[in-house]
Design a protein around this motif. Sequence first.
Motif, PDB file in Angstrom:
ATOM      1  N   ARG A  37       3.734 -11.790  -7.656  1.00  0.00           N
ATOM      2  CA  ARG A  37       3.879 -12.694  -6.516  1.00  0.00           C
ATOM      3  C   ARG A  37       3.023 -12.299  -5.329  1.00  0.00           C
ATOM      4  O   ARG A  37       2.716 -13.124  -4.478  1.00  0.00           O
ATOM      5  N   SER A  38       2.623 -11.039  -5.233  1.00  0.00           N
ATOM      6  CA  SER A  38       1.784 -10.622  -4.114  1.00  0.00           C
ATOM      7  C   SER A  38       0.439 -11.349  -4.124  1.00  0.00           C
ATOM      8  O   SER A  38      -0.176 -11.543  -3.074  1.00  0.00           O
ATOM      9  N   GLN A  39       0.002 -11.766  -5.315  1.00  0.00           N
ATOM     10  CA  GLN A  39      -1.249 -12.517  -5.412  1.00  0.00           C
ATOM     11  C   GLN A  39      -1.119 -13.860  -4.687  1.00  0.00           C
ATOM     12  O   GLN A  39      -2.014 -14.273  -3.952  1.00  0.00           O
ATOM     13  N   ILE A  40       0.004 -14.518  -4.873  1.00  0.00           N
ATOM     14  CA  ILE A  40       0.254 -15.790  -4.197  1.00  0.00           C
ATOM     15  C   ILE A  40       0.333 -15.567  -2.683  1.00  0.00           C
ATOM     16  O   ILE A  40      -0.213 -16.346  -1.904  1.00  0.00           O
ATOM     17  N   ASN A  41       0.998 -14.495  -2.285  1.00  0.00           N
ATOM     18  CA  ASN A  41       1.106 -14.178  -0.855  1.00  0.00           C
ATOM     19  C   ASN A  41      -0.275 -13.959  -0.234  1.00  0.00           C
ATOM     20  O   ASN A  41      -0.529 -14.387   0.898  1.00  0.00           O
ATOM     21  N   THR A  42      -1.151 -13.285  -0.970  1.00  0.00           N
ATOM     22  CA  THR A  42      -2.509 -13.041  -0.487  1.00  0.00           C
ATOM     23  C   THR A  42      -3.248 -14.355  -0.292  1.00  0.00           C
ATOM     24  O   THR A  42      -3.878 -14.582   0.742  1.00  0.00           O
ATOM     25  N   TRP A  43      -3.160 -15.237  -1.285  1.00  0.00           N
ATOM     26  CA  TRP A  43      -3.846 -16.532  -1.175  1.00  0.00           C
ATOM     27  C   TRP A  43      -3.288 -17.364  -0.036  1.00  0.00           C
ATOM     28  O   TRP A  43      -4.037 -18.041   0.661  1.00  0.00           O
ATOM     29  N   MET A  44      -1.981 -17.309   0.157  1.00  0.00           N
ATOM     30  CA  MET A  44      -1.362 -18.049   1.264  1.00  0.00           C
ATOM     31  C   MET A  44      -1.843 -17.483   2.610  1.00  0.00           C
ATOM     32  O   MET A  44      -2.106 -18.238   3.544  1.00  0.00           O
ATOM     33  N   ARG A  45      -1.960 -16.175   2.701  1.00  0.00           N
ATOM     34  CA  ARG A  45      -2.441 -15.542   3.934  1.00  0.00           C
ATOM     35  C   ARG A  45      -3.882 -15.991   4.218  1.00  0.00           C
ATOM     36  O   ARG A  45      -4.226 -16.321   5.351  1.00  0.00           O
ATOM     37  N   TRP A  46      -4.716 -16.023   3.184  1.00  0.00           N
ATOM     38  CA  TRP A  46      -6.093 -16.484   3.353  1.00  0.00           C
ATOM     39  C   TRP A  46      -6.099 -17.918   3.872  1.00  0.00           C
ATOM     40  O   TRP A  46      -6.855 -18.255   4.764  1.00  0.00           O
ATOM     41  N   TYR A  47      -5.259 -18.756   3.282  1.00  0.00           N
ATOM     42  CA  TYR A  47      -5.203 -20.169   3.670  1.00  0.00           C
ATOM     43  C   TYR A  47      -4.748 -20.315   5.121  1.00  0.00           C
ATOM     44  O   TYR A  47      -5.361 -21.031   5.907  1.00  0.00           O
ATOM     45  N   LYS A  48      -3.699 -19.604   5.490  1.00  0.00           N
ATOM     46  CA  LYS A  48      -3.160 -19.704   6.852  1.00  0.00           C
ATOM     47  C   LYS A  48      -4.135 -19.161   7.898  1.00  0.00           C
ATOM     48  O   LYS A  48      -4.174 -19.637   9.016  1.00  0.00           O
ATOM     49  N   ASN A  49      -4.924 -18.152   7.511  1.00  0.00           N
ATOM     50  CA  ASN A  49      -5.898 -17.565   8.431  1.00  0.00           C
ATOM     51  C   ASN A  49      -7.233 -18.305   8.404  1.00  0.00           C
ATOM     52  O   ASN A  49      -8.198 -17.854   9.011  1.00  0.00           O
ATOM     53  N   ASN A  50      -7.290 -19.403   7.663  1.00  0.00           N
ATOM     54  CA  ASN A  50      -8.490 -20.228   7.550  1.00  0.00           C
ATOM     55  C   ASN A  50      -9.677 -19.452   6.975  1.00  0.00           C
ATOM     56  O   ASN A  50     -10.818 -19.665   7.372  1.00  0.00           O
ATOM     57  N   GLU A  51      -9.401 -18.543   6.043  1.00  0.00           N
ATOM     58  CA  GLU A  51     -10.440 -17.765   5.373  1.00  0.00           C
ATOM     59  C   GLU A  51     -10.758 -18.432   4.034  1.00  0.00           C
ATOM     60  O   GLU A  51     -10.627 -17.833   2.967  1.00  0.00           O
ATOM     61  N   LEU A  52     -11.190 -19.672   4.091  1.00  0.00           N
ATOM     62  CA  LEU A  52     -11.386 -20.475   2.890  1.00  0.00           C
ATOM     63  C   LEU A  52     -12.495 -19.942   1.994  1.00  0.00           C
ATOM     64  O   LEU A  52     -12.458 -20.139   0.780  1.00  0.00           O
ATOM     65  N   TYR A  53     -13.483 -19.271   2.577  1.00  0.00           N
ATOM     66  CA  TYR A  53     -14.577 -18.719   1.796  1.00  0.00           C
ATOM     67  C   TYR A  53     -14.079 -17.707   0.763  1.00  0.00           C
ATOM     68  O   TYR A  53     -14.717 -17.495  -0.265  1.00  0.00           O
ATOM     69  N   ARG A  54     -12.937 -17.100   1.003  1.00  0.00           N
ATOM     70  CA  ARG A  54     -12.417 -16.071   0.105  1.00  0.00           C
ATOM     71  C   ARG A  54     -11.963 -16.626  -1.240  1.00  0.00           C
ATOM     72  O   ARG A  54     -11.900 -15.904  -2.221  1.00  0.00           O
ATOM     73  N   PHE A  55     -11.662 -17.924  -1.305  1.00  0.00           N
ATOM     74  CA  PHE A  55     -11.213 -18.507  -2.565  1.00  0.00           C
ATOM     75  C   PHE A  55     -12.317 -18.537  -3.616  1.00  0.00           C
ATOM     76  O   PHE A  55     -12.039 -18.645  -4.797  1.00  0.00           O
ATOM     77  N   ASP A  56     -13.558 -18.458  -3.189  1.00  0.00           N
ATOM     78  CA  ASP A  56     -14.681 -18.486  -4.123  1.00  0.00           C
ATOM     79  C   ASP A  56     -15.280 -17.107  -4.388  1.00  0.00           C
ATOM     80  O   ASP A  56     -16.265 -16.997  -5.104  1.00  0.00           O
ATOM     81  N   GLN A  57     -14.690 -16.066  -3.815  1.00  0.00           N
ATOM     82  CA  GLN A  57     -15.218 -14.721  -4.011  1.00  0.00           C
ATOM     83  C   GLN A  57     -14.868 -14.187  -5.383  1.00  0.00           C
ATOM     84  O   GLN A  57     -13.725 -14.332  -5.827  1.00  0.00           O
ATOM     85  N   PRO A  58     -15.812 -13.532  -6.048  1.00  0.00           N
ATOM     86  CA  PRO A  58     -15.464 -12.847  -7.287  1.00  0.00           C
ATOM     87  C   PRO A  58     -14.631 -11.599  -6.992  1.00  0.00           C
ATOM     88  O   PRO A  58     -14.589 -11.127  -5.859  1.00  0.00           O
TER      89      PRO A  58
END
Length: 105
Positions: A37-58
Motif C-alpha cells: 500500500r505504500s506504493q499507492i501512498n507515494t503515487w497519491m503524494r506525487w499527485y497531490k504535490n502536482n509532481e506529475l512528471y514522476r508518473f513517467d519516470q523509470p
Amino acid sequence: MTRVSYSSDIKWSVIKDKLAGKLTTKEILAKYNIKHRSQINTWMRWYKNNELYRFDQPVGKQYSYGQGPEGKSEQEMKDRKMMHLEMENEILKKFLAIKKELNGK
C-alpha cells in the motif's frame, strides 16, 4: 528480490480509482497486483504535490532539472496535464455536489 515497475497507465488508473472512493486500498492492491500500500501512498503524494512528471519516470531514475523523461513530446506532456486537470475538475464537481446536498438538508 526484484524491483517491480508499473506503467504510467496503471499509476493513473490507481489514482483515479482512489480519488473516486469506490474501491478500498486492499481492493486496488488486488485489482492492479500491487505489492504494498505504500506504493499507492507515494503515487497519491506525487499527485497531490502536482509532481506529475514522476508518473513517467523509470524505476530509480530521478530528474532534478528537466522534471521528466527525455523524449516525451510536447503533445504527450499536454495530454498528461489535460488528464490531470480533468481529474481535478471531476473531484471539484463531486465536492460541490456533496456540499450542496449537505447544505440542502
